[in-house]
Scaffold this motif. Structure first.
Motif, PDB file in Angstrom:
ATOM      1  N   ARG A  11       9.390  -9.654  88.641  1.00  0.00           N
ATOM      2  CA  ARG A  11      10.226 -10.934  88.256  1.00  0.00           C
ATOM      3  C   ARG A  11       9.429 -12.004  87.374  1.00  0.00           C
ATOM      4  O   ARG A  11       9.984 -12.535  86.313  1.00  0.00           O
ATOM      5  N   GLU A  12       7.969 -12.267  87.388  1.00  0.00           N
ATOM      6  CA  GLU A  12       7.211 -12.792  86.668  1.00  0.00           C
ATOM      7  C   GLU A  12       7.293 -12.538  85.242  1.00  0.00           C
ATOM      8  O   GLU A  12       7.314 -13.114  84.087  1.00  0.00           O
ATOM      9  N   ILE A  13       7.320 -11.031  85.036  1.00  0.00           N
ATOM     10  CA  ILE A  13       7.314 -10.438  83.748  1.00  0.00           C
ATOM     11  C   ILE A  13       8.865 -10.976  82.723  1.00  0.00           C
ATOM     12  O   ILE A  13       8.637 -11.140  81.887  1.00  0.00           O
ATOM     13  N   ARG A  14       9.791 -10.647  83.905  1.00  0.00           N
ATOM     14  CA  ARG A  14      11.105 -10.863  83.005  1.00  0.00           C
ATOM     15  C   ARG A  14      11.234 -12.192  82.869  1.00  0.00           C
ATOM     16  O   ARG A  14      11.635 -12.891  81.732  1.00  0.00           O
ATOM     17  N   LYS A  15      10.702 -13.128  83.615  1.00  0.00           N
ATOM     18  CA  LYS A  15      10.632 -14.820  83.392  1.00  0.00           C
ATOM     19  C   LYS A  15       9.887 -14.801  81.936  1.00  0.00           C
ATOM     20  O   LYS A  15      10.426 -15.743  81.191  1.00  0.00           O
ATOM     21  N   SER A  16       8.845 -14.426  82.059  1.00  0.00           N
ATOM     22  CA  SER A  16       7.753 -14.849  81.024  1.00  0.00           C
ATOM     23  C   SER A  16       8.220 -14.133  79.486  1.00  0.00           C
ATOM     24  O   SER A  16       7.930 -14.674  78.664  1.00  0.00           O
ATOM     25  N   SER A  17       9.116 -13.102  79.652  1.00  0.00           N
ATOM     26  CA  SER A  17       9.390 -12.290  78.440  1.00  0.00           C
ATOM     27  C   SER A  17      11.043 -12.838  78.081  1.00  0.00           C
ATOM     28  O   SER A  17      11.386 -12.334  76.935  1.00  0.00           O
ATOM     29  N   ALA A  18      11.610 -13.383  79.054  1.00  0.00           N
ATOM     30  CA  ALA A  18      13.040 -13.658  78.619  1.00  0.00           C
ATOM     31  C   ALA A  18      13.210 -14.750  77.525  1.00  0.00           C
ATOM     32  O   ALA A  18      12.272 -15.675  77.330  1.00  0.00           O
ATOM     33  N   ASP A  19      13.956 -14.710  76.529  1.00  0.00           N
ATOM     34  CA  ASP A  19      14.495 -15.646  75.690  1.00  0.00           C
ATOM     35  C   ASP A  19      15.179 -16.633  76.054  1.00  0.00           C
ATOM     36  O   ASP A  19      16.295 -16.672  76.012  1.00  0.00           O
ATOM     37  N   TRP A  20      14.581 -17.702  76.730  1.00  0.00           N
ATOM     38  CA  TRP A  20      15.342 -18.740  77.304  1.00  0.00           C
ATOM     39  C   TRP A  20      16.003 -19.405  76.296  1.00  0.00           C
ATOM     40  O   TRP A  20      17.130 -19.912  76.716  1.00  0.00           O
ATOM     41  N   GLU A  21      15.801 -19.674  75.131  1.00  0.00           N
ATOM     42  CA  GLU A  21      16.411 -20.383  74.163  1.00  0.00           C
ATOM     43  C   GLU A  21      17.921 -19.712  74.013  1.00  0.00           C
ATOM     44  O   GLU A  21      18.936 -20.292  73.879  1.00  0.00           O
ATOM     45  N   PHE A  22      17.884 -18.504  73.881  1.00  0.00           N
ATOM     46  CA  PHE A  22      19.025 -17.846  73.870  1.00  0.00           C
ATOM     47  C   PHE A  22      19.973 -17.765  74.952  1.00  0.00           C
ATOM     48  O   PHE A  22      20.993 -18.274  75.185  1.00  0.00           O
ATOM     49  N   ILE A  23      19.176 -17.674  76.126  1.00  0.00           N
ATOM     50  CA  ILE A  23      19.896 -17.687  77.222  1.00  0.00           C
ATOM     51  C   ILE A  23      20.727 -19.030  77.634  1.00  0.00           C
ATOM     52  O   ILE A  23      21.728 -19.199  77.862  1.00  0.00           O
ATOM     53  N   ARG A  24      19.843 -20.103  77.361  1.00  0.00           N
ATOM     54  CA  ARG A  24      20.558 -21.585  77.339  1.00  0.00           C
ATOM     55  C   ARG A  24      21.584 -21.820  76.477  1.00  0.00           C
ATOM     56  O   ARG A  24      22.353 -22.774  76.687  1.00  0.00           O
TER      57      ARG A  24
END
Length: 51
Positions: A11-24
């Motif tokens: 979960r921590e790996i997914r959170k840290s490597s997610a493209d949050w700008e894109f997701i938001r």
């Protein structure tokens, strides 16, 4: 829900490597789905779908 050390690490790996700008930047439904995927990974159970 009981989480194992491995699940927490994944979960921590997914959170840290997610493209949050894109997701938001996505529409609310897509954003929620992407956030759920980041949180739960591939273990998401199928939700009841209409019809």
């Amino acid at each position: 829900m009981v989480s194992t050390v491995e699940e927490e690490a994944e979960r921590e790996i997914r959170k840290s490597s997610a493209d949050w700008e894109f997701i938001r930047s996505q529409s609310p439904k897509k954003r929620i789905a992407l956030e759920l995927f980041v949180e739960q990974g591939a273990s998401i159970k199928h939700l009841d779908s209409p019809g």
